[in-house]
Design an enzyme around this catalytic site. Structure first.
Site, short mmCIF file in Angstrom:
data_model
loop_
_atom_site.label_atom_id
_atom_site.label_comp_id
_atom_site.label_asym_id
_atom_site.label_seq_id
_atom_site.Cartn_x
_atom_site.Cartn_y
_atom_site.Cartn_z
N PRO A 84 0.82 -1.22 0.00
CA PRO A 84 0.00 0.00 0.00
C PRO A 84 0.85 1.27 0.00
O PRO A 84 0.33 2.35 -0.28
CB PRO A 84 -0.83 -0.10 1.28
CG PRO A 84 -0.49 -1.39 1.93
CD PRO A 84 0.64 -2.03 1.19
N GLU A 93 2.40 -9.02 8.45
CA GLU A 93 2.56 -7.57 8.55
C GLU A 93 3.41 -7.00 7.42
O GLU A 93 3.40 -5.79 7.17
CB GLU A 93 3.16 -7.18 9.90
CG GLU A 93 2.28 -7.53 11.09
CD GLU A 93 0.84 -7.03 10.95
OE1 GLU A 93 0.65 -5.82 10.82
OE2 GLU A 93 -0.08 -7.88 10.96
N ARG A 143 -5.02 -8.72 -20.70
CA ARG A 143 -6.15 -8.47 -21.61
C ARG A 143 -5.79 -7.48 -22.72
O ARG A 143 -6.53 -7.37 -23.70
CB ARG A 143 -7.38 -7.99 -20.83
CG ARG A 143 -7.18 -6.67 -20.12
CD ARG A 143 -8.41 -6.29 -19.34
NE ARG A 143 -9.55 -5.99 -20.20
CZ ARG A 143 -9.69 -4.88 -20.92
NH1 ARG A 143 -8.74 -3.94 -20.89
NH2 ARG A 143 -10.74 -4.68 -21.67
N ASP A 154 -9.50 3.42 -32.28
CA ASP A 154 -9.22 3.72 -30.89
C ASP A 154 -10.40 4.42 -30.19
O ASP A 154 -10.60 4.26 -29.01
CB ASP A 154 -7.98 4.61 -30.77
CG ASP A 154 -6.70 3.79 -30.86
OD1 ASP A 154 -6.80 2.55 -30.97
OD2 ASP A 154 -5.62 4.39 -30.83
N1 4HQ Z 1 -0.95 -5.23 1.10
N2 4HQ Z 1 -1.80 -2.98 -2.93
C1 4HQ Z 1 0.76 -7.02 1.25
C2 4HQ Z 1 -1.83 -4.44 0.40
C3 4HQ Z 1 -1.60 -4.05 -1.02
C4 4HQ Z 1 -2.27 -3.02 -1.69
C5 4HQ Z 1 -1.17 -5.35 2.53
C6 4HQ Z 1 0.27 -5.81 0.55
C7 4HQ Z 1 -0.56 -6.57 3.15
C8 4HQ Z 1 1.35 -7.97 3.37
N3 4HQ Z 1 -0.74 -4.56 -1.88
N4 4HQ Z 1 0.77 -6.81 2.70
N5 4HQ Z 1 -3.22 -2.22 -1.21
O1 4HQ Z 1 -2.82 -4.03 0.96
O2 4HQ Z 1 -0.86 -3.91 -3.04
#
Ligand code: 4HQ
Length: 251
Positions: free
Chosen positions: A93, A120, A158, A173
């Site tokens: 994230p 975590e 895709r 397009d």
């Molecule tokens: N993660 N976009 C992996 C995400 C996430 C997101 C949280 C990644 C938990 C271990 N990954 N960890 N949003 O929420 O890619």
């Protein structure tokens, strides 16, 4: 050339949906792309096949160990064409928000090695040593990176030539909503009247120019209401003409 994705994951079966169903499944069956999963648990050396441990400094949850992740990435890298330039992408994230342009570049490049964390997260020293890019699916918290990686691969696959049946619609397009910079217009199919609601008369008119104008205006109306940021971006990208501006000015 076949697009190749390698995925480092504790749960390889999560990707079966992508390789076996729908547009991505058919593209996979056609040999347009491949996916190889690498399980960090296969690169552990202890009897319990440990892939995580408690965080230094305390706190909740567990952190994925550097060594099994590094070995998994090294095996993935060794199985690819040497020096193909494929990025090692950590799903996080805190990463760069994934968008359509990244999907398009992914589809045109060598693919990627995706690293999917659980718990975590992963030890920072693995990130520092092995990861070249961090991408996020959006501002929400998943239980692991797998579904984010699957969504990104689906968005890329895709776009591969031959992945869609309706390739004629791509020749022009302006028919492709994903290239207009606007939100897609509403769609209707049979029956002509459902629950007392008729299909918009424009779509029944048989006049191609009238139908195209109606769809364009619906896209503009919806985008202005829900994603005004995309209107400004489309304007900056030169994707709006005088008729579009006149219509927007009248909303
Ligand atoms: N993660 N976009 C992996 C995400 C996430 C997101 C949280 C990644 C938990 C271990 N990954 N960890 N949003 O929420 O890619």
């Amino acid at each position: 050339m076949t697009l190749r994705f390698d995925v480092v994951t504790l749960f390889p079966p999560i990707f079966d949906g992508l390789t076996q169903h729908g547009i991505s499944g058919r593209a996979h069956a056609r040999g347009l792309w491949r996916l190889h999963a690498w399980n960090p648990r296969d690169y552990t050396t202890d009897a319990h096949r440990t892939v995580d441990d408690r965080p230094y400094g305390g706190g909740p949850g567990m952190v994925m160990l550097s060594a099994p992740l590094t070995l998994a990435v090294e095996h993935a890298r060794a199985a690819r064409t040497p020096d193909d330039g494929a990025p090692v992408v950590l799903l996080s994230p805190t990463g760069r928000r994934f968008e359509q342009g990244m999907a398009a570049r992914l589809a045109q490049g060598p693919g990627a090695i995706f690293v999917c964390g659980r718990y975590e997260g992963v030890d920072q020293r693995f990130i520092d040593a092995c990861v070249t890019d961090e991408w996020s699916l959006g501002d929400f918290v998943l239980s692991g990176g797998e579904l984010a990686a699957a969504a990104m691969m689906d968005a890329a696959v895709r776009l591969l030539p031959g992945a869609l049946n309706d390739e004629l619609s791509r020749v022009q397009d302006s028919f492709d909503p994903s290239l207009s910079g606007l939100l897609d217009c509403p769609h209707y199919t049979r029956p002509e009247v459902y629950a007392g609601k008729s299909v918009p008369a424009e779509l029944l008119s048989g006049h191609h120019a009238r139908i195209a104008r109606w769809r364009r205006e619906q896209s503009l109306r919806l985008t202005a209401a829900r994603r005004p940021d995309l209107i400004q971006a489309a304007r900056t990208a030169g994707l709006l003409d005088a008729a579009d501006e006149t219509f927007l000015a009248g909303l």
